[in-house]
Design a protein around this motif. Structure first.
Motif, PDB file in Angstrom:
ATOM      1  N   LYS A 213       0.819  -1.210   0.000  1.00 14.40           N
ATOM      2  CA  LYS A 213       0.000   0.000   0.000  1.00 14.40           C
ATOM      3  C   LYS A 213       0.856   1.266   0.000  1.00 14.40           C
ATOM      4  N   HIS A 214       2.125   1.109   0.411  1.00 16.39           N
ATOM      5  CA  HIS A 214       3.011   2.271   0.523  1.00 16.39           C
ATOM      6  C   HIS A 214       4.365   1.956  -0.134  1.00 16.39           C
ATOM      7  N   PRO A 215       4.355   1.655  -1.441  1.00 18.41           N
ATOM      8  CA  PRO A 215       5.604   1.224  -2.104  1.00 18.41           C
ATOM      9  C   PRO A 215       6.706   2.277  -2.065  1.00 18.41           C
ATOM     10  N   THR A 216       6.336   3.559  -2.078  1.00 17.54           N
ATOM     11  CA  THR A 216       7.365   4.609  -2.063  1.00 17.54           C
ATOM     12  C   THR A 216       8.054   4.717  -0.710  1.00 17.54           C
ATOM     13  N   LEU A 217       7.488   4.078   0.307  1.00 21.67           N
ATOM     14  CA  LEU A 217       8.073   4.132   1.653  1.00 21.67           C
ATOM     15  C   LEU A 217       8.809   2.843   2.017  1.00 21.67           C
ATOM     16  N   ALA A 218       8.917   1.923   1.051  1.00 22.03           N
ATOM     17  CA  ALA A 218       9.473   0.594   1.347  1.00 22.03           C
ATOM     18  C   ALA A 218      10.861   0.680   1.986  1.00 22.03           C
ATOM     19  N   TRP A 219      11.743   1.496   1.412  1.00 17.43           N
ATOM     20  CA  TRP A 219      13.110   1.627   1.910  1.00 17.43           C
ATOM     21  C   TRP A 219      13.108   2.099   3.362  1.00 17.43           C
ATOM     22  N   ASN A 220      12.301   3.115   3.661  1.00 15.12           N
ATOM     23  CA  ASN A 220      12.213   3.658   5.020  1.00 15.12           C
ATOM     24  C   ASN A 220      11.613   2.654   5.992  1.00 15.12           C
ATOM     25  N   LEU A 221      10.604   1.921   5.547  1.00  9.53           N
ATOM     26  CA  LEU A 221       9.948   0.953   6.424  1.00  9.53           C
ATOM     27  C   LEU A 221      10.870  -0.208   6.773  1.00  9.53           C
ATOM     28  N   LEU A 222      11.721  -0.581   5.833  1.00  9.82           N
ATOM     29  CA  LEU A 222      12.602  -1.734   6.054  1.00  9.82           C
ATOM     30  C   LEU A 222      13.853  -1.377   6.856  1.00  9.82           C
ATOM     31  N   LEU A 223      14.325  -0.131   6.758  1.00 15.59           N
ATOM     32  CA  LEU A 223      15.639   0.203   7.298  1.00 15.59           C
ATOM     33  C   LEU A 223      15.632   1.256   8.408  1.00 15.59           C
ATOM     34  N   SER A 224      14.473   1.735   8.805  1.00 10.10           N
ATOM     35  CA  SER A 224      14.423   2.697   9.906  1.00 10.10           C
ATOM     36  C   SER A 224      13.267   2.340  10.833  1.00 10.10           C
ATOM     37  N   VAL A 225      13.285   2.915  12.026  1.00 12.52           N
ATOM     38  CA  VAL A 225      12.239   2.630  13.013  1.00 12.52           C
ATOM     39  C   VAL A 225      11.719   3.952  13.565  1.00 12.52           C
ATOM     40  N   SER A 226      10.403   4.118  13.523  1.00 11.53           N
ATOM     41  CA  SER A 226       9.765   5.271  14.158  1.00 11.53           C
ATOM     42  C   SER A 226       8.349   4.859  14.538  1.00 11.53           C
ATOM     43  N   PRO A 227       7.737   5.539  15.495  1.00 18.30           N
ATOM     44  CA  PRO A 227       6.359   5.176  15.874  1.00 18.30           C
ATOM     45  C   PRO A 227       5.364   5.376  14.750  1.00 18.30           C
ATOM     46  N   PHE A 228       5.727   6.189  13.752  1.00 19.76           N
ATOM     47  CA  PHE A 228       4.805   6.467  12.648  1.00 19.76           C
ATOM     48  C   PHE A 228       4.620   5.265  11.730  1.00 19.76           C
ATOM     49  N   HIS A 229       5.580   4.333  11.744  1.00 18.25           N
ATOM     50  CA  HIS A 229       5.452   3.124  10.923  1.00 18.25           C
ATOM     51  C   HIS A 229       4.108   2.442  11.189  1.00 18.25           C
ATOM     52  N   TRP A 230       3.764   2.356  12.472  1.00 21.86           N
ATOM     53  CA  TRP A 230       2.597   1.571  12.882  1.00 21.86           C
ATOM     54  C   TRP A 230       1.361   2.434  13.080  1.00 21.86           C
ATOM     55  N   ARG A 231       1.396   3.639  12.420  1.00 18.87           N
ATOM     56  CA  ARG A 231       0.212   4.499  12.357  1.00 18.87           C
ATOM     57  C   ARG A 231      -0.268   4.659  10.912  1.00 18.87           C
ATOM     58  N   LEU A 232       0.336   3.901  10.002  1.00 20.33           N
ATOM     59  CA  LEU A 232      -0.048   3.991   8.592  1.00 20.33           C
ATOM     60  C   LEU A 232      -1.354   3.268   8.309  1.00 20.33           C
ATOM     61  N   ASP A 233      -1.552   2.112   8.936  1.00 25.98           N
ATOM     62  CA  ASP A 233      -2.700   1.254   8.645  1.00 25.98           C
ATOM     63  C   ASP A 233      -3.334   0.774   9.939  1.00 25.98           C
ATOM     64  N   GLY A 234      -4.566   0.290   9.830  1.00 23.26           N
ATOM     65  CA  GLY A 234      -5.214  -0.363  10.956  1.00 23.26           C
ATOM     66  C   GLY A 234      -5.731   0.581  12.027  1.00 23.26           C
ATOM     67  N   PRO A 235      -5.991   0.060  13.238  1.00 22.87           N
ATOM     68  CA  PRO A 235      -6.531   0.876  14.328  1.00 22.87           C
ATOM     69  C   PRO A 235      -5.622   2.068  14.642  1.00 22.87           C
ATOM     70  N   ASP A 236      -6.252   3.216  14.906  1.00 25.86           N
ATOM     71  CA  ASP A 236      -5.530   4.444  15.272  1.00 25.86           C
ATOM     72  C   ASP A 236      -4.581   4.917  14.178  1.00 25.86           C
ATOM     73  N   ALA A 237      -4.921   4.615  12.913  1.00 30.04           N
ATOM     74  CA  ALA A 237      -4.110   5.137  11.808  1.00 30.04           C
ATOM     75  C   ALA A 237      -4.185   6.667  11.813  1.00 30.04           C
ATOM     76  N   TRP A 238      -3.071   7.292  11.425  1.00 33.47           N
ATOM     77  CA  TRP A 238      -2.982   8.758  11.466  1.00 33.47           C
ATOM     78  C   TRP A 238      -2.709   9.288  10.059  1.00 33.47           C
ATOM     79  N   PRO A 239      -3.501  10.249   9.590  1.00 31.93           N
ATOM     80  CA  PRO A 239      -3.320  10.759   8.214  1.00 31.93           C
ATOM     81  C   PRO A 239      -1.921  11.311   7.933  1.00 31.93           C
TER      82      PRO A 239
END
Length: 276
Positions: A213-239
């Motif tokens: 769903k977020h192919p342009t963010l693949a590099w960031n999702l695989l190689l960095s860690v931030s709380p925003f990773h787990w606000r992209l989808d699902g419960p409590d998602a943040w725009p």
């Protein structure tokens, strides 16, 4: 297992890269008792600089203290110091719980019988242990946040825990992996790899980021860690999560390590193809 073998290969690549960039640790008088990913790293880009300039002296183990401020080391050398800081870590306990509860929770020194380091198979989600996890690198905050979100979803009834038997089996499997991978120390009984651990908890509550769903963010999702990773989808998602993930770039070492890893894979595949 195949998981351990894959991680062993990654570890060898990372360790080789570190030696190429900084030189072998023994060159600076540092003799690690374990390889690079089997314990928490010393995160300091200035450590070698200060060793080279004589601001830090590397010493062997202490054999005795005294008389006075004298410190004698295992190689027979000695010096006088104003203070000795004991960086020995901590032991923890729960004196507010009954003795039988504590006996159920502890399976060894600093070793807790908790499903994903949060819930006891005996008590389920009625008792949560938030923050009882130690990141193998990076910070604790994102991991504690995911634990708290998981506990909240369970209280609201939007997800369920496995059965006590399933939880105990998972605890035993995780402990077996940790004992095989991490250095045998009372200090390393709650180690987790942050991005993998958070993904595990996120999958349980339905907020694991979907790279498709977020192919342009693949590099960031695989190689960095931030709380925003787990606000992209699902419960409590943040725009605003997608914009924030895009801003957080992977550390240069991870970036170049990943490039080298991909390059090695490409060469390996080309070499196999040539055999045919």
């Amino acid at each position: 297992s195949s998981g351990i073998n894959a991680e062993y290969g990654v570890e060898k690549i990372v360790q080789t890269l570190m030696c190429i960039l900084l030189g072998p640790p023994k060159q600076w008088g540092v003799y690690p008792v374990t390889s690079i990913l089997r314990s928490q790293p010393t995160v300091s880009h200035t450590l070698y600089h200060h060793i080279q300039h004589g601001n830090i002296d590397i010493k062997p183990d202490i054999s005795s203290l005294g008389p006075g401020k004298k410190v004698t080391f295992s190689d027979g050398s000695f010096a006088w110091y104003e203070a000795v800081i004991l960086a020995t870590g901590y032991t923890f306990g729960f004196p507010f719980l009954t003795k039988s509860d504590q006996e159920h929770l502890f399976t060894g020194v600093n070793e807790l019988n908790l499903f994903k380091n949060v819930f006891s198979p005996k008590y389920g989600h009625s008792l949560s242990f938030i923050g009882f996890v130690e990141p193998s690198s990076g910070g604790l905050v994102t991991m504690s946040e995911m634990q708290a979100r998981w506990a909240a979803e369970l209280i609201m009834g939007t997800c369920l825990l496995p059965t006590p038997t399933q939880m105990q089996n998972s605890i035993n499997q995780d402990r077996c992996w940790e004992r095989n991978w991490y250095y045998n120390s009372k200090r390393l009984t709650m180690q987790k790899i942050p991005i993998l651990y958070n993904d595990e908890l996120a999958a349980l509550i339905g907020c694991k980021p979907n790279i498709r769903k977020h192919p342009t963010l693949a590099w960031n999702l695989l190689l960095s860690v931030s709380p925003f990773h787990w606000r992209l989808d699902g419960p409590d998602a943040w725009p605003g999560a997608e914009e924030m993930v895009a801003r957080i770039k992977p550390p240069p070492f991870y970036y170049y390590s990943a490039l080298l890893f991909i390059t090695l894979i490409i060469f390996a595949v080309l070499g196999i193809l040539k055999l045919f």
